[in-house]
Motif scaffolding. Structure first.
Motif, short mmCIF file in Angstrom:
data_model
loop_
_atom_site.label_atom_id
_atom_site.label_comp_id
_atom_site.label_asym_id
_atom_site.label_seq_id
_atom_site.Cartn_x
_atom_site.Cartn_y
_atom_site.Cartn_z
N ASN A 254 -5.53 22.72 11.72
CA ASN A 254 -6.06 21.72 10.79
C ASN A 254 -5.33 21.77 9.46
N ARG A 255 -5.05 23.01 8.99
CA ARG A 255 -4.32 23.15 7.73
C ARG A 255 -2.91 22.57 7.85
N TRP A 256 -2.27 22.82 8.99
CA TRP A 256 -0.92 22.30 9.18
C TRP A 256 -0.94 20.77 9.27
N ALA A 257 -1.97 20.23 9.95
CA ALA A 257 -2.09 18.78 10.04
C ALA A 257 -2.34 18.17 8.66
N SER A 258 -3.20 18.82 7.86
CA SER A 258 -3.45 18.32 6.51
C SER A 258 -2.20 18.42 5.65
N SER A 259 -1.47 19.53 5.81
CA SER A 259 -0.23 19.70 5.04
C SER A 259 0.78 18.63 5.41
N ARG A 260 0.92 18.34 6.69
CA ARG A 260 1.86 17.29 7.11
C ARG A 260 1.46 15.93 6.56
N THR A 261 0.15 15.68 6.51
CA THR A 261 -0.33 14.41 5.96
C THR A 261 0.03 14.29 4.49
N TYR A 262 -0.24 15.35 3.72
CA TYR A 262 0.07 15.32 2.29
C TYR A 262 1.57 15.24 2.04
N ILE A 263 2.35 15.97 2.83
CA ILE A 263 3.81 15.93 2.66
C ILE A 263 4.35 14.55 2.98
N SER A 264 3.86 13.96 4.06
CA SER A 264 4.31 12.61 4.42
C SER A 264 3.93 11.60 3.35
N ALA A 265 2.69 11.72 2.84
CA ALA A 265 2.26 10.79 1.79
C ALA A 265 3.10 10.96 0.54
N ALA A 266 3.42 12.21 0.19
CA ALA A 266 4.23 12.46 -1.00
C ALA A 266 5.63 11.89 -0.84
N ILE A 267 6.21 12.02 0.33
CA ILE A 267 7.56 11.47 0.58
C ILE A 267 7.54 9.95 0.45
N ILE A 268 6.52 9.31 1.02
CA ILE A 268 6.43 7.85 0.95
C ILE A 268 6.25 7.39 -0.49
N VAL A 269 5.39 8.09 -1.24
CA VAL A 269 5.15 7.71 -2.64
C VAL A 269 6.42 7.86 -3.46
N ILE A 270 7.11 8.98 -3.29
CA ILE A 270 8.35 9.19 -4.04
C ILE A 270 9.40 8.16 -3.66
N TRP A 271 9.50 7.86 -2.38
CA TRP A 271 10.48 6.87 -1.91
C TRP A 271 10.20 5.50 -2.51
N CYS A 272 8.94 5.13 -2.62
CA CYS A 272 8.58 3.81 -3.13
C CYS A 272 8.67 3.74 -4.66
N LEU A 273 8.31 4.82 -5.35
CA LEU A 273 8.26 4.79 -6.80
C LEU A 273 9.56 5.19 -7.48
N LEU A 274 10.48 5.81 -6.74
CA LEU A 274 11.72 6.27 -7.37
C LEU A 274 12.54 5.11 -7.96
N PRO A 275 12.74 3.98 -7.26
CA PRO A 275 13.48 2.87 -7.90
C PRO A 275 12.77 2.35 -9.15
N PHE A 276 11.44 2.27 -9.11
CA PHE A 276 10.70 1.80 -10.28
C PHE A 276 10.85 2.79 -11.44
N TYR A 277 10.79 4.07 -11.13
CA TYR A 277 10.96 5.09 -12.17
C TYR A 277 12.35 5.00 -12.79
N TRP A 278 13.37 4.83 -11.96
CA TRP A 278 14.74 4.75 -12.48
C TRP A 278 14.93 3.47 -13.31
N MET A 279 14.26 2.40 -12.92
CA MET A 279 14.32 1.17 -13.70
C MET A 279 13.75 1.39 -15.10
N VAL A 280 12.61 2.05 -15.19
CA VAL A 280 11.98 2.30 -16.49
C VAL A 280 12.84 3.23 -17.33
N VAL A 281 13.41 4.26 -16.72
CA VAL A 281 14.27 5.19 -17.45
C VAL A 281 15.49 4.47 -18.01
N THR A 282 16.12 3.63 -17.19
CA THR A 282 17.30 2.89 -17.65
C THR A 282 16.94 1.87 -18.71
#
Length: 296
Positions: free
Chosen positions: A23-51
């Motif tokens: 269960n812990r491994w399944a929860s960890s995979r869920t959080y890791i996957s969610a974090a990767i998706i969030v970073i992938w989606c927000l990284l261009p927006f973050y770089w736009m604001v920085v620039t």
């Protein structure tokens, strides 16, 4: 007997530990996957604001933080001396998107209700045509629209962009609301009719209040779709009626023959942040609208 009991207890404890680790491994995979998706989606927006906040001389600085901060890029984006009329373009986009959303909802609500609640010949054909219209490529009708609106002197007017926008947004509105009205229990409307309401009163006093979350969600989706439209606006608008998407694409920088990357990023930040704030403020209504009707 005690040995068997102890062995079974140890096996049960071991199985419980294995289940907990899984269960812990399944929860960890869920959080890791969610974090990767969030970073992938927000990284261009973050770089736009920085620039957007970075000095022009450090446009391609690889430092992923707010360094060499300046507000000159926003001044350049709104500078009329350089031909960047972002303020007027924002008002144009707001007007065009607002009118498109209101008209699409006005017709979409009644069309979705009829498709979901009424039985008539050709019902599924109409729904199929609506879905087909939503998948029709806009680039295929740009030339006919330009020729048509040129003949009636509509090029460069607001209606030349509002009417095509409605044709693209209306299928989305009808499809989204149809799925909601279809799952709404008939008993509510029948109870209102038994209590003396007419069909119009039952629709206005019972159906519409219950459909408010779905209507609100559809309105936001329709507004964003109209706000982001570029193809039609790039052909049928002029300097007085161009939208933000067209205005940003035609930005001029402070130096000749130089692409104003930082000014474009600043304008993109100004255009994007209000939509993000709007979604964050009304995220509960949006979620409730998207999931409304999911469970009978």
């Amino acid at each position: 007997m005690s040995t068997l009991t102890q062995t079974s207890t140890e096996h049960a404890a071991a199985a419980k530990n294995v289940a907990l680790r899984r269960n812990r491994w399944a929860s960890s995979r869920t959080y890791i996957s969610a974090a990767i998706i969030v970073i992938w989606c927000l990284l261009p927006f973050y770089w736009m604001v920085v620039t957007a906040f970075r000095d022009v001389g450090y446009t391609f600085d690889p430092t992923p933080f707010f360094t060499h901060v300046t507000l000159d890029n926003f001044a350049t984006a709104f500078s009329s001396e350089m031909g960047n009329h972002l303020d007027r373009a924002l008002l144009n986009s707001l007007f065009i998107s607002g009118v498109t959303t209101v008209v699409a909802l006005l017709f979409g609500i009644f069309a979705a209700y009829a498709l979901a609640r009424l039985n008539f010949r050709g019902k599924f054909l109409v729904l199929g045509l609506i879905l087909g219209a939503s998948m029709f490529p806009g680039v295929a009708i740009v030339t006919p629209l330009f020729q048509l609106f040129t003949n009636i002197n509509w090029v460069g007017t607001y209606q030349a962009m509002i009417i095509p926008n409605i044709s693209f947004v209306l299928p989305l509105t009808v499809y989204t609301l149809t799925s909601f009205f279809r799952e709404m229990p008939w008993e509510l409307e029948e109870a209102a009719r038994i209590d003396g309401c007419t069909a119009g009163q039952a629709f206005r006093k019972v159906i519409m209040p219950l459909a408010a979350p779905a209507v609100f969600t559809t309105a936001i989706l329709a507004f964003i779709a109209a706000w982001n439209e570029y193809l039609i606006a790039s052909i049928l608008s002029n300097d007085a009626t161009q939208t933000v998407t067209v205005a940003i694409a035609s930005f001029a920088g402070s130096q000749p023959h130089q692409e104003p990357y930082t000014a474009v990023m600043a304008a993109g930040t100004v255009v994007t942040i209000p939509l993000v704030v709007l979604v964050l403020i009304f995220q509960r209504k949006i979620v409730s609208g998207l999931t409304a009707g999911a469970v009978k």
